[in-house]
Design a protein around this motif. Structure first.
Motif, short mmCIF file in Angstrom:
data_model
loop_
_atom_site.label_atom_id
_atom_site.label_comp_id
_atom_site.label_asym_id
_atom_site.label_seq_id
_atom_site.Cartn_x
_atom_site.Cartn_y
_atom_site.Cartn_z
N ALA A 1 0.87 -1.17 0.00
CA ALA A 1 0.00 0.00 0.00
C ALA A 1 0.91 1.22 0.00
O ALA A 1 1.82 1.33 0.82
CB ALA A 1 -0.89 0.00 1.24
N VAL A 2 0.66 2.12 -0.95
CA VAL A 2 1.46 3.35 -1.07
C VAL A 2 0.48 4.52 -1.08
O VAL A 2 0.16 5.08 -2.14
CB VAL A 2 2.34 3.33 -2.35
CG1 VAL A 2 3.36 4.47 -2.31
CG2 VAL A 2 3.05 2.00 -2.53
N PRO A 3 -0.05 4.90 0.08
CA PRO A 3 -1.13 5.89 0.13
C PRO A 3 -0.74 7.30 -0.28
O PRO A 3 -1.61 8.11 -0.60
CB PRO A 3 -1.57 5.85 1.60
CG PRO A 3 -0.40 5.31 2.34
CD PRO A 3 0.31 4.39 1.39
N SER A 4 0.54 7.61 -0.30
CA SER A 4 0.95 8.98 -0.60
C SER A 4 1.08 9.27 -2.10
O SER A 4 1.45 10.38 -2.48
CB SER A 4 2.26 9.31 0.11
OG SER A 4 3.27 8.41 -0.27
N MET A 5 0.75 8.30 -2.96
CA MET A 5 0.77 8.56 -4.41
C MET A 5 -0.48 9.35 -4.78
O MET A 5 -1.59 8.92 -4.50
CB MET A 5 0.81 7.25 -5.20
CG MET A 5 2.09 6.49 -5.08
SD MET A 5 2.26 5.16 -6.31
CE MET A 5 0.88 4.12 -5.95
N HIS A 6 -0.27 10.53 -5.43
CA HIS A 6 -1.40 11.39 -5.77
C HIS A 6 -1.40 11.91 -7.20
O HIS A 6 -2.39 12.48 -7.64
CB HIS A 6 -1.47 12.58 -4.81
CG HIS A 6 -1.69 12.19 -3.39
ND1 HIS A 6 -2.90 11.71 -2.93
CD2 HIS A 6 -0.86 12.17 -2.33
CE1 HIS A 6 -2.81 11.43 -1.65
NE2 HIS A 6 -1.57 11.70 -1.26
N CYS A 7 -0.30 11.73 -7.93
CA CYS A 7 -0.24 12.29 -9.29
C CYS A 7 0.31 11.26 -10.26
O CYS A 7 0.77 10.19 -9.85
CB CYS A 7 0.61 13.56 -9.31
SG CYS A 7 2.36 13.27 -9.09
N ALA A 8 0.30 11.57 -11.52
CA ALA A 8 0.72 10.63 -12.57
C ALA A 8 2.20 10.26 -12.50
O ALA A 8 2.59 9.19 -12.96
CB ALA A 8 0.40 11.21 -13.93
N THR A 9 3.05 11.12 -11.92
CA THR A 9 4.47 10.79 -11.85
C THR A 9 4.82 9.94 -10.62
O THR A 9 5.88 9.33 -10.59
CB THR A 9 5.34 12.06 -11.84
OG1 THR A 9 4.97 12.87 -10.74
CG2 THR A 9 5.20 12.82 -13.14
N CYS A 10 3.95 9.89 -9.64
CA CYS A 10 4.21 9.10 -8.44
C CYS A 10 4.48 7.62 -8.74
O CYS A 10 5.48 7.07 -8.26
CB CYS A 10 3.07 9.24 -7.43
SG CYS A 10 2.84 10.90 -6.77
N SER B 1 -0.11 0.90 -9.35
CA SER B 1 -1.41 1.46 -9.71
C SER B 1 -1.68 2.72 -8.90
O SER B 1 -1.73 2.68 -7.66
CB SER B 1 -2.52 0.45 -9.43
OG SER B 1 -3.78 1.05 -9.56
N LEU B 2 -1.84 3.83 -9.61
CA LEU B 2 -2.18 5.09 -8.95
C LEU B 2 -3.60 5.02 -8.39
O LEU B 2 -3.85 5.45 -7.27
CB LEU B 2 -2.05 6.27 -9.92
CG LEU B 2 -2.49 7.64 -9.39
CD1 LEU B 2 -1.65 8.05 -8.19
CD2 LEU B 2 -2.39 8.68 -10.50
N GLU B 3 -4.51 4.44 -9.17
CA GLU B 3 -5.90 4.36 -8.75
C GLU B 3 -6.07 3.58 -7.44
O GLU B 3 -6.82 3.98 -6.56
CB GLU B 3 -6.77 3.72 -9.84
CG GLU B 3 -6.85 4.51 -11.13
CD GLU B 3 -5.59 4.37 -12.01
OE1 GLU B 3 -4.87 3.34 -11.90
OE2 GLU B 3 -5.32 5.29 -12.77
N LYS B 4 -5.35 2.47 -7.33
CA LYS B 4 -5.44 1.65 -6.12
C LYS B 4 -4.45 2.08 -5.05
O LYS B 4 -4.52 1.60 -3.92
CB LYS B 4 -5.18 0.18 -6.47
CG LYS B 4 -6.24 -0.43 -7.36
CD LYS B 4 -5.89 -1.88 -7.65
CE LYS B 4 -6.88 -2.54 -8.56
NZ LYS B 4 -6.53 -3.95 -8.84
N ARG B 5 -3.52 2.96 -5.44
CA ARG B 5 -2.43 3.40 -4.56
C ARG B 5 -1.69 2.20 -3.97
O ARG B 5 -1.55 2.07 -2.75
CB ARG B 5 -2.96 4.32 -3.48
CG ARG B 5 -3.42 5.66 -4.03
CD ARG B 5 -3.64 6.68 -2.94
NE ARG B 5 -3.81 7.99 -3.48
CZ ARG B 5 -4.98 8.54 -3.75
NH1 ARG B 5 -6.09 7.89 -3.51
NH2 ARG B 5 -5.02 9.77 -4.24
N GLU B 6 -1.25 1.34 -4.90
CA GLU B 6 -0.52 0.15 -4.47
C GLU B 6 0.52 -0.25 -5.51
O GLU B 6 0.47 0.17 -6.66
CB GLU B 6 -1.48 -1.02 -4.23
CG GLU B 6 -2.12 -1.57 -5.48
CD GLU B 6 -3.10 -2.71 -5.21
OE1 GLU B 6 -3.65 -2.78 -4.09
OE2 GLU B 6 -3.30 -3.51 -6.13
#
Length: 92
Positions: A28-37, A57-62
């Motif tokens: 789980a990577v909850p701090s991803m918020h933009c396309a470059t993350c 996956s940015l959408e799933k933040r994982e």
């Protein structure tokens, strides 16, 4: 002869390589918020020896990571994402 076979069996069991297994973990990577993350997270994970596949996956933040457990650990994976600015933990 019995001693020879026993000694041979003992030598083989001690010197036999430990067989590594591919493991897959979802972080789980909850701090991803933009396309470059996801790009940054994937790049950080790809630098770790033993990692063979990464799906972020940015959408799933994982991040789903497949790795050789003889070469790296889950702790190394989470450290790599944290060092890149994206703390992660095993998704439960």
């Amino acid at each position: 002869m019995k001693k020879f076979i026993t000694a041979l069996a003992l030598a083989l069991s001690v010197s036999a390589p430990t067989w590594a297994a591919l493991q897959t973990v979802t972080l789980a990577v909850p701090s991803m918020h933009c396309a470059t993350c996801p790009i940054t997270v994937k790049k950080a994970l790809s630098r770790i020896d033993g990692v063979s596949k990464i799906d972020v996956s940015l959408e799933k933040r994982e991040a789903v990571v497949t790795f050789d457990d003889a070469k790296t650990t889950v702790q190394s994976l989470t450290k790599a994402t944290a060092d890149a600015g994206y703390p992660s933990d095993i998704k439960r």
